[in-house]
Each structure stands twice: as structure tokens, then as C-alpha cells.
Scaffold this motif. Structure first.
Motif, PDB file in Angstrom:
ATOM      1  N   ALA A  93       0.822  -1.216   0.000  1.00 28.54           N
ATOM      2  CA  ALA A  93       0.000   0.000   0.000  1.00 28.54           C
ATOM      3  C   ALA A  93       0.852   1.261   0.000  1.00 28.54           C
ATOM      4  CB  ALA A  93      -0.938  -0.003   1.209  1.00 28.54           C
ATOM      5  N   ALA A  94       2.040   1.170   0.573  1.00 28.98           N
ATOM      6  CA  ALA A  94       2.915   2.348   0.698  1.00 28.98           C
ATOM      7  C   ALA A  94       3.958   2.422  -0.404  1.00 28.98           C
ATOM      8  CB  ALA A  94       3.615   2.323   2.058  1.00 28.98           C
ATOM      9  N   GLN A  95       3.741   1.724  -1.509  1.00 29.12           N
ATOM     10  CA  GLN A  95       4.757   1.688  -2.568  1.00 29.12           C
ATOM     11  C   GLN A  95       5.176   3.087  -3.002  1.00 29.12           C
ATOM     12  OE1 GLN A  95       4.720  -1.192  -5.932  1.00 29.12           O
ATOM     13  NE2 GLN A  95       4.443   0.607  -7.225  1.00 29.12           N
ATOM     14  N   GLY A  96       4.234   3.972  -3.217  1.00 32.58           N
ATOM     15  CA  GLY A  96       4.573   5.325  -3.652  1.00 32.58           C
ATOM     16  C   GLY A  96       5.421   6.057  -2.635  1.00 32.58           C
ATOM     17  N   THR A  97       5.068   5.921  -1.369  1.00 29.55           N
ATOM     18  CA  THR A  97       5.833   6.571  -0.298  1.00 29.55           C
ATOM     19  C   THR A  97       7.252   6.015  -0.232  1.00 29.55           C
ATOM     20  OG1 THR A  97       3.810   6.920   0.979  1.00 29.55           O
ATOM     21  CG2 THR A  97       5.896   7.019   2.185  1.00 29.55           C
ATOM     22  N   ILE A  98       7.360   4.704  -0.366  1.00 28.24           N
ATOM     23  CA  ILE A  98       8.676   4.061  -0.290  1.00 28.24           C
ATOM     24  C   ILE A  98       9.549   4.483  -1.475  1.00 28.24           C
ATOM     25  CG2 ILE A  98       9.879   1.846  -0.344  1.00 28.24           C
ATOM     26  CD1 ILE A  98       7.419   0.649   1.122  1.00 28.24           C
ATOM     27  N   LEU A  99       8.954   4.537  -2.669  1.00 27.20           N
ATOM     28  CA  LEU A  99       9.727   4.946  -3.842  1.00 27.20           C
ATOM     29  C   LEU A  99      10.187   6.396  -3.727  1.00 27.20           C
ATOM     30  CD1 LEU A  99       7.704   3.242  -6.723  1.00 27.20           C
ATOM     31  CD2 LEU A  99       9.991   2.628  -5.902  1.00 27.20           C
ATOM     32  N   SER A 150      14.613   3.124   4.621  1.00 25.33           N
ATOM     33  CA  SER A 150      14.468   2.257   5.790  1.00 25.33           C
ATOM     34  C   SER A 150      13.360   2.759   6.709  1.00 25.33           C
ATOM     35  CB  SER A 150      15.794   2.178   6.553  1.00 25.33           C
ATOM     36  OG  SER A 150      16.780   1.538   5.768  1.00 25.33           O
ATOM     37  N   ARG A 151      13.258   4.062   6.858  1.00 28.78           N
ATOM     38  CA  ARG A 151      12.201   4.609   7.717  1.00 28.78           C
ATOM     39  C   ARG A 151      10.817   4.305   7.139  1.00 28.78           C
ATOM     40  NH1 ARG A 151      13.568  10.642   9.780  1.00 28.78           N
ATOM     41  NH2 ARG A 151      11.722  10.188  11.019  1.00 28.78           N
ATOM     42  N   ALA A 152      10.691   4.409   5.815  1.00 28.21           N
ATOM     43  CA  ALA A 152       9.393   4.138   5.198  1.00 28.21           C
ATOM     44  C   ALA A 152       9.006   2.672   5.352  1.00 28.21           C
ATOM     45  CB  ALA A 152       9.436   4.526   3.713  1.00 28.21           C
ATOM     46  N   ILE A 153       9.971   1.786   5.208  1.00 25.74           N
ATOM     47  CA  ILE A 153       9.688   0.348   5.364  1.00 25.74           C
ATOM     48  C   ILE A 153       9.432   0.019   6.826  1.00 25.74           C
ATOM     49  CG2 ILE A 153      10.693  -1.957   5.128  1.00 25.74           C
ATOM     50  CD1 ILE A 153      12.199  -0.830   2.646  1.00 25.74           C
ATOM     51  N   HIS A 154      10.202   0.635   7.714  1.00 27.05           N
ATOM     52  CA  HIS A 154      10.005   0.391   9.142  1.00 27.05           C
ATOM     53  C   HIS A 154       8.595   0.783   9.578  1.00 27.05           C
ATOM     54  CE1 HIS A 154      10.225   1.740  13.443  1.00 27.05           C
ATOM     55  NE2 HIS A 154      10.630   0.485  13.536  1.00 27.05           N
ATOM     56  N   ALA A 155       8.072   1.866   9.025  1.00 29.48           N
ATOM     57  CA  ALA A 155       6.711   2.280   9.370  1.00 29.48           C
ATOM     58  C   ALA A 155       5.706   1.186   9.029  1.00 29.48           C
ATOM     59  CB  ALA A 155       6.360   3.567   8.629  1.00 29.48           C
ATOM     60  N   CYS A 156       5.960   0.451   7.978  1.00 29.95           N
ATOM     61  CA  CYS A 156       5.078  -0.667   7.602  1.00 29.95           C
ATOM     62  C   CYS A 156       5.206  -1.814   8.600  1.00 29.95           C
ATOM     63  CB  CYS A 156       5.427  -1.152   6.203  1.00 29.95           C
ATOM     64  SG  CYS A 156       5.206   0.100   4.911  1.00 29.95           S
TER      65      CYS A 156
END
Length: 419
Positions: free
Chosen positions: A44-50, A159-165
Motif C-alpha cells: 500500500a505504501a509503494q509510492g511513499t517508499i519509492l 528504511s524509515r518508510a519500510i520500518h513504518a510498515c
């Protein structure tokens, strides 16, 4: 600032220790729920992670990272999909916690069991690869361990974006959000603090280059699972199948040059060095690989004469060292002198020669007729890995959930006393 970081790391450590107590008794259903929910959150957060990864790539280019290092850092939809799938793969594995490794009865009337238990709190220090945030978090969670993650400065935003997931997954399962913590600073003082946190961290796993791993091994007061380098060898025997050998060597070197399982040295049996060996070298050169050839090979077109320091070197680039050896014993001697204990492969159709190589080479992973690029926990069916351990104690090879457990002995009697 250093005092502030010391206080911050102590708080993170105390929170991890408290979370570890809850994770040790968490049900497999809870852990599965957390990991599957984290996978959904990643997708769901693909855009944020990219977007976060774009910031990291800009930082990395400004820092002068090589193409191979940037390849480790870059995320795209396929790689984000692989991160989510890795989380689901780990979720679907059997829970290692509580598994009975062995059981037996004693004449005095005791029943003894050796049972897998969590280690406690794992510290993971890594460079560049943002996917380690998910891999390490997932494997530690599955094995009932809390984890403190310290990603590299290059992968800070990703890493922060993935950690949030990961936190979203923990929340969905009703597990403590502090079970997977990410150190929120690029300051290297945080690394120094982690290496001395014996009250809070039970083992450190460094994943990165020789500089990082060497620093951790030199300074850590906490036990370490580590490998210094992936100096991987491929030995082409006199009885190698030509088509297999050409395909495997090319894949082992060129599929992804920036990973620790990439081949860094090719060893050619004297009997085929000028025939099949020359074909393999031509294949590598045609693919854009710089071939640094040792004695007896420098006459081949397109090669560069190797220097002594090219053997035993992790290039992590489109470069490979090549040497002639008299036989399988010569290959094993070369590996013993120059290898790092990571992964070695023999290409041969001779079963006896293959058996000799597999039983006598002391590396963590030894292969027969397979590319060293398979040196990966996911390819071994572990779902993911935190790293490849090349030491000889406890964990060795790909570190998956099972390798992140210890064990205790559970002994049952019936009023049994010792005479």
C-alpha cells in the motif's frame, strides 16, 4: 549530542528488552498476522517508499557511491513486491520457538528435551540495502526476538518508510511496537553505543562491507554473527560440462555484481584452461567483465594481468580474478589461502571430485554445478535472511529465523531424586 545519543540508545535498548519478553510468549498466529499485515502495508505504501528511495539515491550519488553500491540501494516496484513477498514467506514458515530439537529418557526416570527458545534482543547494523529493514524485522519477529535496526546513512529514508510498515503490522497483531525499532539518526555514535549495550543486546549482526564488519568485530562487547567479505570462488574442473560451466560462471559473476554471493575469482583446471577456460573468459569479456588473469592465462585476448592483491579481493563490480590450478586439491588450496569462508562452487560431472570438494572446503556454503548467486536465505527456503555468517559457532551460512534461536533443556521427573 553524544550524551543525547547515549540516553536515546539506552531507552531504545530498555524498550527492546521489555518487548522481547512479550515476543517470547507470542503465539504463531500473532506473528503471522503481524507479518502479513506488514506485507500489505508495504504494498500500500509503494509510492511513499519509492519517493523516500529517490531521496536516498540522490544522497548516494552525491556521496559518490559506485554503480554496484547504488544497485544495492535502489528500489523499484519489483523489489518492493519482493519485500512484501519475503514478509509473507517468513509468515508462512513453521514457528521455530518451542520446537523440540531432541528428546530422550534417562535411567533415573528423567525425560529430557532440548527446545528452541528466542535469543532475546538482536542488534542489526547494515549498509545501503533498505530491504534488510524488512528481512531482519521479519526474521527476528518470527523467532520471538526484539530487534534494534541501525540502517546505513545511504538508506536512511527508505528504511524509515519500510520500518513504518513493520510497525503497522505489529500494531495490527496487538504486539509491542517496540519489538522492531529503527535507530532514528545517521550519527555514527549510535553504532558505537550499540556495540557496548551488553545489558540490552544479546547479539549483533553486521551486514555490509569489510570496513563496517571489521569495525564491529574489533569494537563490539556484544557477541557478533558476521562475515567480513564475500570472496566467492568458482572452480571449473577437468570434467566440467562445457555448456553448464559457461552458463553458471557468467551468471555467478554478472547477474548482480554488488551482492556478497557474486563470484570474485574463477579457478580453471590446467586441462581445460586453454580450451573451455578460454571460452568462459571470452564470455565474461563479451559481457563487459574485466578479467584479471594470473600466470599461464595472460596470453588470452582481452585479459589484464592480475596483481597478487587481486586474489582474495571482493570487487563487487564487473571485475573477476582468474587463476590456473593443477587439480581439485590446487583449487582447494587456493580457496584456503584467499577465500573468506563465504561460498564456493565446483563445476564438474565427476561425482568423486565433487564429493571431495564439498566435504573438504571449509566455507559456510559449498555448491556443486550451481551459481554462487544462490547464496541467499530466500533461495534456501528461509523466506529471507539477515546475512551470511562465516564463523563456525552457532549460526553459519544464511541466518534465517531458526538460526536466530538458542535452546534450553526442559527436564521432567516425578519426584525424582539423585542417588
Amino acid at each position: 549530542m553524544s550524551d543525547d545519543i547515549a540516553v536515546m540508545m539506552a531507552e531504545i535498548g530498555a524498550a527492546a528488552r521489555a518487548a522481547a519478553g512479550q515476543l517470547a510468549v507470542a503465539s504463531d498466529d500473532q506473528k503471522r498476522t503481524a507479518l502479513n499485515a506488514a506485507a500489505d502495508a508495504v504494498e500500500a505504501a509503494q509510492g511513499t517508499i519509492l519517493a523516500a528511495n529517490a531521496e536516498d539515491l540522490a544522497f548516494g550519488r552525491a556521496k559518490g557511491l559506485s554503480d554496484a553500491m547504488l544497485d544495492r540501494l535502489v528500489l523499484n516496484p519489483d523489489r518492493i513486491g519482493a519485500i512484501a513477498q519475503g514478509l509473507r514467506d517468513v509468515a508462512g514458515q513453521a514457528d521455530p520457538v518451542g520446537q523440540v530439537i531432541a528428546a530422550w529418557d534417562r535411567p533415573a526416570g528423567l525425560h529430557v528435551e532440548r527446545v528452541r527458545t528466542p535469543i532475546g534482543v538482536i542488534g542489526v547494523i547494515y549498509e545501503s540495502r533498505p530491504n534488510v529493514t524488512a528481512d531482519a524485522g521479519a526474521l527476528c519477529l518470527k523467532s520471538g526476538n526484539a530487534v534494534i535496526l541501525r540502517g546505513g546513512s545511504e538508506s536512511f529514508h527508505s528504511s524509515r518508510a519500510i520500518h513504518a510498515c513493520m510497525v503497522e503490522g505489529l500494531r495490527a497483531a496487538g504486539l509491542p511496537e517496540t519489538a522492531v525499532q529503527l535507530v532514528p539518526t545517521r550519527d555514527r555514535a549510535a553504532v558505537s553505543e550499540m556495540l557496548g549495550m551488553t545489558a540490552h543486546i544479546d547479539v549483533i549482526i553486521p551486514r555490509g562491507g569489510k570496513g563496517l564488519v571489521g569495525l564491529v568485530q574489533e569494537q563490539a562487547r556484544v557477541p557478533v554473527f558476521a562475515h567480513l567479505e564475500g570472496i566467492c570462488h568458482v572452480y571449473v574442473d577437468a570434467h566440467a560440462d562445457p555448456a553448464k560451466a559457461r552458463s553458471v560462471v557468467l551468471n555467478a559473476k554478472t547477474r548482480r555484481t554488488g551482492i556478497c554471493g557474486a563470484a570474485e575469482c574463477l579457478l580453471l583446471h590446467d586441462a581445460i584452461a586453454d580450451t573451455l577456460g578460454a571460452q568462459i573468459i571470452a564470455d565474461l569479456i563479451a559481457a563487459g567483465v574485466e578479467v584479471r588473469a594470473g600466470a599461464g592465462l595472460t596470453q588470452l585476448p582481452g585479459v589484464v594481468a592480475a596483481k597478487p592483491e587481486d586474489f582474495g579481493r571482493e570487487f563487487l563490480d564487473m571485475v573477476i580474478a582468474v587463476a590456473r590450478v593443477p587439480d581439485v586439491q590446487g583449487a582447494m588450496d587456493h580457496i584456503a589461502r584467499h577465500g573468506s569462508g563465504h561460498t564456493e562452487s565446483i563445476l564438474t560431472e565427476d561425482a568423486a571430485t565433487a564429493a571431495t570438494f564439498l566435504s573438504q572446503v571449509g566455507s559456510a556454503i559449498v555448491m556443486h554445478n550451481a551459481s554462487t548467486q544462490f547464496a541467499d536465505g530466500a533461495e534456501f527456503g528461509m523466506g529471507a535472511e539477515i546475512g551470511i555468517a562465516t564463523g563456525r559457532l552457532h549460526a553459519r551460512g544464511p541466518i534465517g529465523a531458526e538460526q536466530l534461536t538458542s535452546f534450553n533443556y526442559r527436564v521432567r521427573g516425578d519426584g525424582t531424586i539423585r542417588a
